[in-house]
Design a protein around this motif. Structure first.
Motif, PDB file in Angstrom:
ATOM      1  N   UNK A   1      14.485  -2.491  -3.344  1.00  0.00           N
ATOM      2  CA  UNK A   1      13.792  -1.811  -2.239  1.00  0.00           C
ATOM      3  C   UNK A   1      12.987  -2.819  -1.422  1.00  0.00           C
ATOM      4  N   UNK A   2      12.289  -3.725  -2.116  1.00  0.00           N
ATOM      5  CA  UNK A   2      11.511  -4.736  -1.381  1.00  0.00           C
ATOM      6  C   UNK A   2      12.403  -5.577  -0.491  1.00  0.00           C
TER       7      UNK A   2
ATOM      8  N   UNK B   1      15.386  -4.771   0.669  1.00  0.00           N
ATOM      9  CA  UNK B   1      16.194  -4.010   1.628  1.00  0.00           C
ATOM     10  C   UNK B   1      15.533  -3.898   2.998  1.00  0.00           C
ATOM     11  N   UNK B   2      14.199  -3.962   3.043  1.00  0.00           N
ATOM     12  CA  UNK B   2      13.531  -3.776   4.327  1.00  0.00           C
ATOM     13  C   UNK B   2      13.631  -5.011   5.223  1.00  0.00           C
TER      14      UNK B   2
ATOM     15  N   UNK C   1      19.942  -4.359   1.883  1.00  0.00           N
ATOM     16  CA  UNK C   1      19.997  -2.986   2.402  1.00  0.00           C
ATOM     17  C   UNK C   1      21.359  -2.372   2.100  1.00  0.00           C
TER      18      UNK C   1
ATOM     19  N   UNK D   1      21.339  -1.318  -1.492  1.00  0.00           N
ATOM     20  CA  UNK D   1      20.565  -0.100  -1.710  1.00  0.00           C
ATOM     21  C   UNK D   1      21.393   1.124  -1.299  1.00  0.00           C
ATOM     22  N   UNK D   2      22.063   0.984  -0.135  1.00  0.00           N
ATOM     23  CA  UNK D   2      22.927   2.058   0.349  1.00  0.00           C
ATOM     24  C   UNK D   2      24.044   2.322  -0.660  1.00  0.00           C
TER      25      UNK D   2
ATOM     26  N   UNK E   1      23.402   5.849  -2.081  1.00  0.00           N
ATOM     27  CA  UNK E   1      24.260   6.785  -1.362  1.00  0.00           C
ATOM     28  C   UNK E   1      25.687   6.771  -1.910  1.00  0.00           C
TER      29      UNK E   1
ATOM     30  N   UNK F   1      22.451  11.332   2.569  1.00  0.00           N
ATOM     31  CA  UNK F   1      21.471  10.418   3.170  1.00  0.00           C
ATOM     32  C   UNK F   1      20.097  11.096   3.272  1.00  0.00           C
TER      33      UNK F   1
ATOM     34  N   UNK G   1      16.829   9.734   1.555  1.00  0.00           N
ATOM     35  CA  UNK G   1      15.599   9.402   2.276  1.00  0.00           C
ATOM     36  C   UNK G   1      14.379   9.942   1.525  1.00  0.00           C
TER      37      UNK G   1
ATOM     38  N   UNK H   1      14.032   7.726  -1.838  1.00  0.00           N
ATOM     39  CA  UNK H   1      13.537   6.364  -1.618  1.00  0.00           C
ATOM     40  C   UNK H   1      12.073   6.396  -1.160  1.00  0.00           C
ATOM     41  N   UNK H   2      11.726   7.353  -0.288  1.00  0.00           N
ATOM     42  CA  UNK H   2      10.336   7.489   0.127  1.00  0.00           C
ATOM     43  C   UNK H   2       9.423   7.803  -1.051  1.00  0.00           C
TER      44      UNK H   2
END
Lengths: 202, 202
Positions: free
Chosen positions: B110-111, B113-114, B120, B123-124, B128, B149, B153, B156-157
């Protein structure tokens, strides 16, 4: 040299520092920006930046207040009544992110927040403390703090999927369709019974 | 020197590389890890790592499959039926994150992926492609991709709020309470009518 026009005053300097800060925060994120670089870009002594705005984080919060009026947004949402407030909240946030002076700054905040505790504190301040907590408190349900964080988790996850990572089909979905898809989630977190929270109480 | 025990074979080497990779991915994230460093930590030539696992991203996916059986998890969730599948999904994911061999790796994903498009994509792939899309497809509703998705969302949030940024009271809420608070959100995204998606069609 002849001086043309009036002598720059405090408010011109503040505006110049604020503009430089927004550009540098957008370009480098919170972590990469420095008071020194912002002062240099604004053509002033970094000590003056510090004197007028305080810490880098305080400066960030003050310049962020210019493009998005969070308190005003919360007031408008509450004034519209409880019905449909989840969808209106989603529309408000997605519309703010579509503004070119907001999105790069907020992308920087989210990117920095996953590795930098100070940026994480800013994200919490902007999303929870200034926006969702007063919104949840204004709706008058118990557990406003948890409701705000749950709604924030959905909004931040959504913004990551749409703008940071760019996952289709969510990334290119039109704003209204997306707001009506996630609106009921926010509505429930903010206004409805949360089974888990009840279970915790008894 | 006398050789003691049997000669290390391919599967010992693979296991050693996998263990080294998990440790390095956990410590440095996808972006900071390198095939070279993983080879060094495993005591093998980096070319052998590449030969056995392919790219860094392919290696990551292969070693990630060891601690979490995503396909098995999806099968178990679907076998439990549609009712309550949102809450069971939340429990499954939160329980996986409580495992000490999973959480640091996923925090790294996650860190990374941004800021890193390759992370990213990973992560997808993990959230997903391998988990939520087959889950949504297995439930047989239209728009499985968007449903996956949207559910992603929220998850992941939630994981960011709980584990990455650590926002209270969500961060220390017990797992079952949190799963029942977000379960209905996932349930709706995966199985119920999404007003926005209907509106898009007509």
């Amino acid at each position: 040299m002849a001086r043309t026009g009036r002598r720059p005053g405090i408010s011109d300097t503040r505006a110049r520092i604020a503009a430089a800060a927004r550009a540098i925060f957008a370009e480098r994120g919170i972590e990469g920006a420095s008071i020194r670089a912002i002062g240099r870009a604004a053509g002033v002594d970094p000590a003056l930046v510090h004197h007028q705005f305080g810490s880098k984080e305080a400066l960030f919060l003050q310049v962020m207040d210019l493009p998005v009026d969070l308190a005003g947004g919360v007031g408008t949402l509450l004034a519209g009544g409880e019905e449909g407030i989840g969808e209106r909240l989603a529309t408000f946030v997605l519309a703010a992110w579509d503004r070119p002076e907001v999105r790069p700054i907020m992308l920087g905040v989210i990117r920095s927040a996953v590795t930098d505790p100070q940026a994480a504190a800013l994200l919490r301040e902007l999303v929870i403390a200034r926006a969702l907590r007063p919104l949840a408190a204004g709706l008058g349900r118990p557990d406003a703090e948890l409701r705000a964080v749950l709604a924030g988790s959905q909004m931040v996850g959504l913004l990551m999927a749409r703008f940071v990572v760019g996952i289709e089909p969510l990334a290119s979905l039109d704003r209204d369709t997306l707001a009506s898809a996630v609106g009921p989630t926010l509505q429930r977190y903010l206004t409805e019974d949360l089974a888990g929270v009840r279970a915790r109480g008894g």
